[in-house]
Scaffold this active site. Structure first.
Site, PDB file in Angstrom:
ATOM      1  N   GLU A  58      19.038-101.411 -70.558  1.00 10.25           N
ATOM      2  CA  GLU A  58      18.204-100.752 -71.716  1.00 10.25           C
ATOM      3  C   GLU A  58      17.040 -99.920 -71.254  1.00 10.25           C
ATOM      4  O   GLU A  58      16.207-100.141 -70.154  1.00 10.25           O
ATOM      5  CB  GLU A  58      17.471-102.080 -72.591  1.00 10.25           C
ATOM      6  CG  GLU A  58      16.553-101.513 -73.647  1.00 10.25           C
ATOM      7  CD  GLU A  58      15.907-102.919 -74.126  1.00 10.25           C
ATOM      8  OE1 GLU A  58      15.370-103.507 -73.667  1.00 10.25           O
ATOM      9  OE2 GLU A  58      16.251-102.840 -75.634  1.00 10.25           O
ATOM     10  N   CYS A  71      14.391-102.087 -80.137  1.00  8.24           N
ATOM     11  CA  CYS A  71      15.366-102.972 -79.576  1.00  8.24           C
ATOM     12  C   CYS A  71      16.733-102.732 -80.266  1.00  8.24           C
ATOM     13  O   CYS A  71      17.802-102.868 -79.795  1.00  8.24           O
ATOM     14  CB  CYS A  71      14.994-104.615 -79.791  1.00  8.24           C
ATOM     15  SG  CYS A  71      13.635-105.076 -80.666  1.00  8.24           S
ATOM     16  N   LYS A 106      -1.324-112.734 -79.813  1.00 12.66           N
ATOM     17  CA  LYS A 106      -1.618-111.832 -79.025  1.00 12.66           C
ATOM     18  C   LYS A 106      -1.118-110.543 -78.874  1.00 12.66           C
ATOM     19  O   LYS A 106       0.340-110.553 -78.857  1.00 12.66           O
ATOM     20  CB  LYS A 106      -1.314-112.382 -77.261  1.00 12.66           C
ATOM     21  CG  LYS A 106      -1.990-111.365 -76.388  1.00 12.66           C
ATOM     22  CD  LYS A 106      -1.132-111.578 -74.890  1.00 12.66           C
ATOM     23  CE  LYS A 106      -0.136-110.416 -74.769  1.00 12.66           C
ATOM     24  NZ  LYS A 106      -0.818-109.076 -74.757  1.00 12.66           N
ATOM     25  N   GLU A 114      13.169-112.660 -79.055  1.00 10.23           N
ATOM     26  CA  GLU A 114      13.821-111.788 -79.333  1.00 10.23           C
ATOM     27  C   GLU A 114      13.776-110.412 -78.308  1.00 10.23           C
ATOM     28  O   GLU A 114      12.499-110.113 -78.032  1.00 10.23           O
ATOM     29  CB  GLU A 114      12.991-111.304 -80.832  1.00 10.23           C
ATOM     30  CG  GLU A 114      13.499-109.779 -81.371  1.00 10.23           C
ATOM     31  CD  GLU A 114      15.045-109.982 -81.483  1.00 10.23           C
ATOM     32  OE1 GLU A 114      15.480-108.908 -81.038  1.00 10.23           O
ATOM     33  OE2 GLU A 114      15.442-110.936 -82.061  1.00 10.23           O
TER      34      GLU A 114
HETATM   35  C1  UN1 Z   1      12.982-103.817 -83.067  1.00  8.48           C
HETATM   36  O1  UN1 Z   1      13.556-102.787 -82.776  1.00  8.48           O
HETATM   37  O2  UN1 Z   1      12.165-104.729 -82.431  1.00  8.48           O
HETATM   38  O3  UN1 Z   1      16.154-103.014 -87.906  1.00  8.48           O
HETATM   39  C2  UN1 Z   1      12.862-104.031 -84.541  1.00  8.48           C
HETATM   40  C3  UN1 Z   1      15.345-102.091 -87.544  1.00  8.48           C
HETATM   41  C4  UN1 Z   1      13.785-102.360 -87.761  1.00  8.48           C
HETATM   42  C5  UN1 Z   1      13.333-103.475 -86.964  1.00  8.48           C
HETATM   43  C6  UN1 Z   1      13.646-103.133 -85.548  1.00  8.48           C
HETATM   44  N1  UN1 Z   1      13.900-102.826 -89.146  1.00  8.48           N
HETATM   45  O4  UN1 Z   1      15.583-101.135 -86.661  1.00  8.48           O
END
Ligand code: UN1
Length: 497
Positions: free
Chosen positions: A387, A286, A177, A252
């Site tokens: 965040e 993230c 999804k 994650e």
């Molecule tokens: C994310 O921010 O969810 O290391 C992934 C990084 C990318 C992946 C980020 N290769 O910033």
């Protein structure tokens, strides 16, 4: 205006409409008048059909030799490579990030697919001596069954590939999804999987909301693994709904990533790193740098350089190759960013640049915020702790290296961290002591490569890692196999005394 294309769910090898008959629009965040397509507003009934297809397909797919599954993934990777440009263009239109970055996102999916295709000939177990005579011991990996994926909008193709490719190579089947903001990239990925030979039912796609599609997907008993990327708040709910069934979950979640700048750092390099880390992908990673902590002796200089560089960033439509920062993903996210800016101001942080929505001309069509920097942020402030997921950077000074480590670790999250220094001892000490899953020396907090484990400590994750061989632990279970060829009963721990 042309009628927008209608995109369907993909279930059991066919493109099908949702039984609900309802749809939703996918709009370009750089120009919200542009509708990129209409997608299925699915319900639990569609999810049920998709899971049935995946459960049925699992019976055969798990038995296909892994190197053969790998051959199909090689074809998928090759096709992604050939179509990289159009896939990236579609992605910029639906997600907003600049074209150089969506090319990177597609490339990350290509890398992951090639990497996992190769795992078809690896997935090594081990053999080990038995404690008994004439007995042979070995370990093998086994798939688990149907995997349910809930994927985010910030890496519309890379993150789905991080989950799908290892799941498939291990012999699992998939129901995915995608985020409602970026379903097109997953439609594109699934279409290629199908056309390059992934059998019907092995990969299924159901679009729609978290409550109507995501929830029934993770709650279904036939789904054995759930992988989720998104907020810590939603991740906690996913974990809670998986726990009673002991369903495996790979989560994650959030980050509040720090870049430390020591007094001996190459400041221009540190500025380049922090600008890219904080404002790349409009801060919507993230792994984005959201806290920049700087030694007091170079603090003022660093803040000035950062403000100067942030003010020069060209914000706009990501399809224009000269644009350096795109829009926020949608109005809701822009509102969140603007509300955090107000919070920062009220808390007494110093607003150094940005601090508002970008308006006028083409900006009025989209969800644009100015790159924003607060200095003199203190550890009690919400903008230090929470965040934001947008182009807002908090800067704070520190006195000693020990204090820098304490500040770096003063967060509920633990995804990524970085230090800029010329001192090898400090670099290694920080590498050891900053409590994160990903750490960089003289490089920004973003930019992980697919063959190293990706994930975080504390409230960022639940102990699992994506990418690299580490992710095989999510998509397979160990089976320890003992073959006794002695022809007699041998009792472990008893007959070998
Ligand atoms: C994310 O921010 O969810 O290391 C992934 C990084 C990318 C992946 C980020 N290769 O910033």
């Amino acid at each position: 205006m042309a009628t927008p294309t209608v995109y369907k769910n993909f279930i059991n090898g066919e493109w099908v409409e949702s039984k609900s008959g309802a749809t939703f629009e996918n709009r370009n965040p750089a120009d919200t008048n542009e509708v990129l397509g209409v997608f299925q507003q699915s319900t639990a009934e569609d999810v049920d059909t998709a899971i049935s297809a995946a459960a049925e397909a699992y019976k055969k797919w798990r038995l296909m030799p892994a190197p053969k599954r790998g051959e199909i993934l090689f074809k998928v990777a090759d096709r992604l490579l050939r179509e990289k440009e159009s896939l990236s263009q579609d992605m910029t239109k639906e997600m907003g990030k600049v074209i150089a970055e969506t090319r990177g996102d597609t490339q990350e999916a290509i890398d992951m697919t090639f990497y996992m295709a190769g795992e078809g000939r690896r997935q090594f177990g081990f053999t080990t001596p038995s404690e008994m005579m004439n007995k042979f011991n070995m370990t093998i990996r086994q798939p688990l069954g149907v995997c349910g994926f809930i994927t985010p909008w910030n890496f519309p193709m890379a993150i789905p590939s991080w989950k799908m490719m290892p799941a498939l190579i291990c012999g699992n089947t998939v129901v995915i999804k995608p985020a409602t903001d970026t379903p097109l990239s997953v439609v594109n990925l699934v279409k290629i999987c199908h056309e390059e030979g992934i059998p019907p039912g092995v990969v299924n796609l159901v679009t729609g909301s978290g409550s109507k599609v995501g929830q029934p997907l993770i709650q279904d008993d036939r789904v054995k693994v759930v992988s989720f990327t998104g907020s810590t708040e939603v991740g906690r709910k996913v974990a809670e709904s998986c726990a009673p069934k002991f369903k495996h979950s790979c989560l994650e979640m959030g980050g509040k990533n720090v870049q430390i700048v020591m007094d001996d750092a190459n400041l221009d390099l540190a500025v380049d790193g922090a600008i890219w880390g904080a404002f790349g992908t409009t801060g919507q990673r993230c792994t984005a740098t959201s806290r920049l902590i700087v030694h007091k002796d170079v603090y003022k200089k660093m803040v000035d350089k950062m403000v100067d560089a942030a003010n020069k960033l060209k914000v706009g439509n990501g399809l224009d190759a000269s644009t350096q920062m795109g829009p926020c993903i949608n109005q809701g996210q822009l509102d969140t960013v603007l509300s955090y800016i107000e919070i920062g101001k009220k808390e007494g942080a110093k607003l150094m640049c940005g601090g508002e929505q970008l308006t006028g001309g083409d900006y009025d069509k989209g969800c644009f915020a100015k790159p924003t920097i607060f200095s003199d942020v203190t550890q009690e402030m919400r903008i230090w702790k929470e965040e934001i997921f947008g182009p807002v950077l908090s800067i704070a000074p520190f006195d000693t290296f020990e204090q820098a480590i304490e500040m770096a670790n003063d967060t509920e999250y633990g995804l990524s961290g970085s230090i800029y220094t010329q001192d090898v001892n400090r670099a290694y000490t920080a590498m050891r002591d900053v409590n994160v899953g990903i750490f960089y020396v003289n490089a920004p907090t973003i930019g992980a490569e697919t063959h190293l484990p990706f994930g975080g400590t504390k409230n960022t994750g639940n102990g699992h890692r994506e990418a690299a061989t580490a992710t095989l632990e999510v998509y397979s279970e160990w089976k320890s196999v003992y073959v006794d060829f002695s022809g007699t009963i041998q009792r472990a721990q008893i007959d070998n005394q």
